[in-house]
Design a protein around this motif. Structure first.
Motif: not given
Length: 748
Positions: A35-37, A46-48, A53-54, A228-230
């Motif tokens: 998780x990147x916030x 979230x990173x793939x 991440x983008x 839901x995160x991704x």
């Protein structure tokens, strides 16, 4: 100056972007699904599967960007976004084997680092669910110190969660921090909630009424549902087999769907369980009930602004369970039948709003649950023993939190709120002369302040409740003190008070077959409220021996119960059924010590174990049957019990786990041929093993095959009652005999 910012995103496209990757600082491998916030905002991702991440079209300004993942130390970096510019921000996360930086919400109703919480919070996460191959909470909760899941009926399989030696009705079960888990829901609820809908479970041992209301005497269990995160999809099946081939099948499908701008997302889930009845002793009557259930639900969010968020959750559970015999016939044609058909609908709405610097936070929420239960209880072929129960629970409230950089003598966090809970119960069995109607309405307010630094934490708070079944308001104070002389030593002490209103709780809503009759519980018309005072003190030590991190926790607890509720058998009613009266005893004390240890080699092996020494005693001898001598010892409360869970990463694709539970001797009730007796059970040790193999058909997909054995040595009760005159409540020890299981899971 506005306290809270306006509730909208900036509409203009600024092309202020941030991208990058997240890697493991030790192995240098990319980490997926981190998780990147932007700290203090609703913006996150979230990173793939490749660890990248983008974040696009961000507001312009100075922010703190945070990367976090379970099992790793959280990392923060300051950034300044600019219009039409893309920043590359990469993270290297250090594996944190002992979860020092894990964030919990149940300690103070606010997010706080687990190590800095004033009370001990244990977390059950998806990793534990996978390690012990559990499909529901009843199979998982016993893998924490001070916790036991006790099976109370050999016909319908009702369970209760005991914390620090106290019965299940002494624990407050929350769903997403809301007390919608009513007394009726608690009768079978631990088995009805599948882990596929659960992100984690936070457990607080000891009283917590100052925060969470009545019944939080033994502890608090906060079930946090998945968000839901991704974008993802998971299909799985786990099938268990008893020794005679009787199957227990659990199939689930769940998916997470998030919009490209991460402004909205929804997690949906569906689970089907089909277990046939199992007869262990070959007498023609089930010892483990048939269960057929379906669960559907979702949890979604909509970011209404940069600093605001709306969250919604809904779940529907339909469950049929039946014990006895003649399962191919209607219940009234069976010699013994306990049949229940549950229809449960629950959910909630929550709106979060916070200031730009996150110093002001407001949450407004409403949650509810509706239960309809059709049932049949009989130990003879009675055509009129059908009944129905309805139970509605509504919770509404608001909470405001204010963070201060300095309040009097150190940084502080002030929390205030109000909450209203309404429960309407109607339990009707005309042929049994039972028509229980109960309304519980509680209006409460709470206030607390926590002064906190990295070394010292002081919390003082209280809750004031007005319960319609009690004559006067109840004031419940709470206080904790934490001292960290070093980063690796954590000393805690706490006090809290609690209460239980004079009303029916989960055990009182259960009807069991005893010796060809039914056992009914009635409330004493003179039943008074029960009050408690709980003390605890603990030492939490963190150390490293070479490459081995070690954590040892020693906790002492002491709880005093005044006017404690107890059961007394009073004879038979006009229908020939046994009657037990719920009345007040003088009091009781529960005291003991929990010991927990964690260690392992990061990435290779980890071990967690716990052991409890405790005593649950009445202050004066109590008598449940006129045939027996009064005594002080509480029933179904062993003085010793423990657990362990160990995980092994044998290779990149092969994992294994070994897990077990120990249950010491305990005192249980038994009625046979109209004779009441008390028996001391033997000790039990339930050992399980699991192996799993992981394959990657593609970069973003994984296939897992697993298998193993639960209760490897078949440690199971050997003196079960036989036949139609059996005492269904005479069950103890592990919930199931030896089980073999196979599993398959596909995720992408």
């Amino acid at each position: 100056m506005l306290l809270f910012p306006v509730l909208s995103y900036v509409s203009a496209q600024k092309d202020a972007n941030v991208n990058g990757h997240v890697i493991d600082a030790g192995t240098r491998e990319h980490l997926p699904y981190v998780t990147v916030m932007l700290k203090g905002t609703t913006i996150g991702i979230t990173t793939d599967a490749t660890g990248h991440y983008f974040l696009k079209d961000l507001p312009v300004g100075e922010f703190v960007i945070v990367a976090s993942c379970i099992g790793y130390r959280t990392e923060e970096k300051k950034i300044a976004t600019e219009m039409q510019k893309t920043l590359e921000i990469n993270f290297e996360l250090e594996e944190e084997h002992l979860s020092l930086g894990e964030v919990v919400v149940s300690a103070t109703r606010n997010e706080t680092r687990k190590q800095e919480a004033g009370i001990i919070v244990n977390v059950l996460s998806g990793k534990l669910f996978e390690s012990v191959s559990s499909g529901n909470l009843a199979e998982t909760m016993c893998f924490q110190p001070g916790l036991r899941v006790e099976n109370n009926c050999g016909n319908c399989g009702t369970t209760q969660l005991r914390i620090n030696g106290l019965e299940g009705q002494y624990s407050q079960v929350l769903v997403d921090s809301r007390p919608v888990f009513s007394s009726l829901a608690a009768v079978y609820g631990l088995e009805q909630l599948p882990v596929a809908m659960i992100e984690r479970v936070e457990v607080i041992r000891g009283g917590g009424s100052a925060l969470f209301g009545s019944s939080a005497i033994g502890g608090v269990v906060n079930i946090i549902t998945k968000e839901p995160l991704r974008n993802s999809l998971v299909l799985s099946n786990a099938t268990h087999f008893f020794s005679d081939g009787t199957p227990d099948m659990n199939t689930s499908i769940n998916g997470s769907f998030v919009s490209d701008d991460h402004k909205a997302g929804v997690y949906v889930f569906g689970i089907v369980k089909d277990r046939k009845a199992y007869d262990h002793n070959g007498d023609g009557f089930s010892d483990i009930p048939l269960i057929n259930s379906e669960t559907l639900g979702f949890k979604g969010y909509y970011r209404t602004g940069l600093y605001s968020k709306l969250t919604a959750e809904y779940h529907h559970i339909r469950e049929i369970r039946r014990g006895g015999n003649h399962f191919d016939r209607p219940p009234h044609e069976a010699d013994i039948a306990e049949y229940l058909n549950h229809k449960i609908n629950g959910g909630g709405l929550k709106f979060d709003l916070f200031s730009q610097d996150y110093s002001h936070r407001l949450a407004v929420y409403v949650s509810g649950q509706d239960i309809k239960r059709d049932s049949y209880f009989a130990a003879e072929k009675n055509t009129d023993h059908y009944g129905n129960t309805s139970d509605r629970t509504l919770v509404a409230g608001a909470q405001y939190t204010r963070s201060f950089e300095h309040l009097w003598f150190m940084p502080a966090e002030l929390t205030a709120g109000m909450e209203y809970t309404h429960n309407q119960l109607a339990d009707r069995y005309v042929s049994l002369n039972r028509d229980m109607r109960q309304t519980g309405a509680v209006a409460g307010g709470f206030l607390q302040n926590e002064w906190k630094t990295g070394r010292v934490g002081i919390l003082a708070g209280a809750r004031l409740d007005r319960h319609n079944l009690m004559g006067r308001p109840v004031f419940s104070p709470r206080g904790t003190f934490r001292y960290n002389p070093t980063e690796r030593v954590n000393l805690r002490t706490s006090y809290s008070s609690g209460y239980r209103a004079p009303q029916a709780y989960n055990e009182d809503l259960h009807i069991e077959a005893v010796g060809g009759a039914l056992g009914l519980i009635e409330l004493d018309p003179k039943l008074k409220p029960e009050y408690s005072h709980s003390l605890s003190a603990s030492v939490d030590l963190y150390h490293r021996v070479g490459s081995w991190p070690v954590n040892v926790l020693i906790e002492g607890f002491y709880t005093v119960l005044n006017d404690v509720f107890t059961l007394e058998k009073t004879g038979e009613n006009e229908q020939g059924n046994l009657v037990y009266i719920r009345r007040n005893a003088a009091g009781a004390t529960v005291r003991g010590m929990n010991v927990e240890a964690k260690s392992g080699l990061p990435g290779l092996f980890d071990l967690q174990l716990g052991y409890t020494f405790q005593q649950s005693r009445y202050k004066a001898p109590e008598q449940w049957s006129a045939q027996l001598t009064p005594q002080k010892r509480m029933f179904r409360a062993p003085d010793r019990y423990g657990y362990f869970v160990s995980d092994f990463n044998l290779s990149h694709n092969v994992k294994a786990s070994l897990f077990g539970n120990y249950t010491g001797a305990m005192l249980v009730k038994h009625t046979f041929n109209d004779r009441d007796e008390e028996k001391v059970t033997p000790d039990f040790f339930d050992l399980g093993v699991k192996g799993s193999f992981h394959f990657h058909p593609g970069k973003a997909s994984e296939l897992e095959l697993s298998g193993g054995v639960k209760n490897l040595f078949n440690s199971f009760q050997r003196d079960m009652d036989y036949g139609r005159k059996k005492d269904a409540s005479y069950v103890y020890g592990p919930a199931t005999p030896r089980l073999f299981f196979l599993g398959i899971k596909f995720s992408m």
